[in-house]
Design a protein around this motif. Sequence first.
Motif, PDB file in Angstrom:
ATOM      1  N   UNK A   1      36.872  38.714  29.437  1.00  0.00           N
ATOM      2  CA  UNK A   1      36.982  38.003  30.712  1.00  0.00           C
ATOM      3  C   UNK A   1      38.249  37.152  30.750  1.00  0.00           C
ATOM      4  N   UNK A   2      38.562  36.515  29.626  1.00  0.00           N
ATOM      5  CA  UNK A   2      39.771  35.696  29.555  1.00  0.00           C
ATOM      6  C   UNK A   2      41.014  36.550  29.751  1.00  0.00           C
ATOM      7  N   UNK A   3      41.060  37.690  29.089  1.00  0.00           N
ATOM      8  CA  UNK A   3      42.204  38.585  29.233  1.00  0.00           C
ATOM      9  C   UNK A   3      42.329  39.069  30.669  1.00  0.00           C
ATOM     10  N   UNK A   4      41.209  39.481  31.266  1.00  0.00           N
ATOM     11  CA  UNK A   4      41.246  39.975  32.643  1.00  0.00           C
ATOM     12  C   UNK A   4      41.748  38.899  33.600  1.00  0.00           C
ATOM     13  N   UNK A   5      41.298  37.660  33.405  1.00  0.00           N
ATOM     14  CA  UNK A   5      41.726  36.563  34.286  1.00  0.00           C
ATOM     15  C   UNK A   5      43.222  36.299  34.154  1.00  0.00           C
ATOM     16  N   UNK A   6      43.732  36.350  32.931  1.00  0.00           N
ATOM     17  CA  UNK A   6      45.157  36.108  32.720  1.00  0.00           C
ATOM     18  C   UNK A   6      46.007  37.232  33.296  1.00  0.00           C
ATOM     19  N   UNK A   7      45.537  38.450  33.140  1.00  0.00           N
ATOM     20  CA  UNK A   7      46.271  39.578  33.719  1.00  0.00           C
ATOM     21  C   UNK A   7      46.280  39.483  35.243  1.00  0.00           C
ATOM     22  N   UNK A   8      45.142  39.094  35.823  1.00  0.00           N
ATOM     23  CA  UNK A   8      45.044  38.994  37.280  1.00  0.00           C
ATOM     24  C   UNK A   8      46.035  37.979  37.835  1.00  0.00           C
ATOM     25  N   UNK A   9      46.289  36.913  37.075  1.00  0.00           N
ATOM     26  CA  UNK A   9      47.232  35.895  37.516  1.00  0.00           C
ATOM     27  C   UNK A   9      48.670  36.413  37.544  1.00  0.00           C
ATOM     28  N   UNK A  10      48.952  37.402  36.705  1.00  0.00           N
ATOM     29  CA  UNK A  10      50.324  37.878  36.567  1.00  0.00           C
ATOM     30  C   UNK A  10      50.600  39.175  37.310  1.00  0.00           C
ATOM     31  N   UNK A  11      49.555  39.801  37.801  1.00  0.00           N
ATOM     32  CA  UNK A  11      49.716  41.072  38.505  1.00  0.00           C
ATOM     33  C   UNK A  11      49.576  40.852  40.011  1.00  0.00           C
ATOM     34  N   UNK A  12      50.317  41.622  40.760  1.00  0.00           N
ATOM     35  CA  UNK A  12      50.284  41.502  42.212  1.00  0.00           C
ATOM     36  C   UNK A  12      49.078  42.247  42.776  1.00  0.00           C
ATOM     37  N   UNK A  13      48.346  41.582  43.666  1.00  0.00           N
ATOM     38  CA  UNK A  13      47.194  42.180  44.364  1.00  0.00           C
ATOM     39  C   UNK A  13      46.173  42.776  43.397  1.00  0.00           C
ATOM     40  N   UNK A  14      45.778  41.988  42.424  1.00  0.00           N
ATOM     41  CA  UNK A  14      44.809  42.444  41.422  1.00  0.00           C
ATOM     42  C   UNK A  14      43.412  41.931  41.750  1.00  0.00           C
ATOM     43  N   UNK A  15      42.417  42.780  41.511  1.00  0.00           N
ATOM     44  CA  UNK A  15      41.010  42.402  41.644  1.00  0.00           C
ATOM     45  C   UNK A  15      40.343  42.570  40.288  1.00  0.00           C
TER      46      UNK A  15
END
Length: 258
Positions: A30-44
Amino acid sequence: MIAAIQAAAQQRPDRPLVVGICGAQGSGKSTLAARLAQRLDRAATLSLDDLYLTRAERERLARDVHPLLRTRGAPGTHDIDLGLSVMAALDRGATVHLPRFDKATDDRRPESSWPTAPANAGVLLFEGWCVGARPQDDEALVQPVNTLERQEDRDGVWRRYVNAMLAGPYRALFERIDLLVLLAAPGWNVVYDWRLEQEEALRHSGAPGDAIMTAAEVGRFISHYERVTRHILAEMPQRADIVMALDAHRHCLSIDRP
């Protein structure tokens, strides 16, 4: 990893890139997914945990198939059709509500409280403890792997059902994954400690006492996950697109692309 995801997304301009993030309980998915979402454009982001069947649905499974299906977690306790419908809506570029499950009440949250994915999402980060898992051979199901299976699944009905779910409905969901990331624990033995840490975090967060498991309850709970987790750690590193090898403290030792 960001560069790898962005490059893969460019190859699928017609629909969102689905990034599967697999890892044992407490590994940091979950932590990894949240960090990736912050750095990727239009991520869900969508967690497999948020696709759990309702409590009433699991009660019916426990009555009709096997009592161990009352406990959320194992393949067979998720609403696969719900997950596929969410992905289909994202494929259409729609603004879609993302399911959420309340572990404190052990039931799905009302749809009115679900967050909304951005329209025309470019990436879906799909994380879960058995995301991308494959079934075992029938011969591997004969011998129990722990006390739970030995005492509460003596005839193997539960583990055969779980395995059949991986071979059937879950396969359709996991085939939507375009890029598979594995957070590889050093072994099954660390999962108990990681899951216990999660309960401690819940305790410090002010969660109600009846929502927090004791050490003994954690031990029994993770026994539902042991067989599939061991199988994942044995076979997935050879086929995952990205493997993050973790130590017992969840430090990343290496990132490989087999």
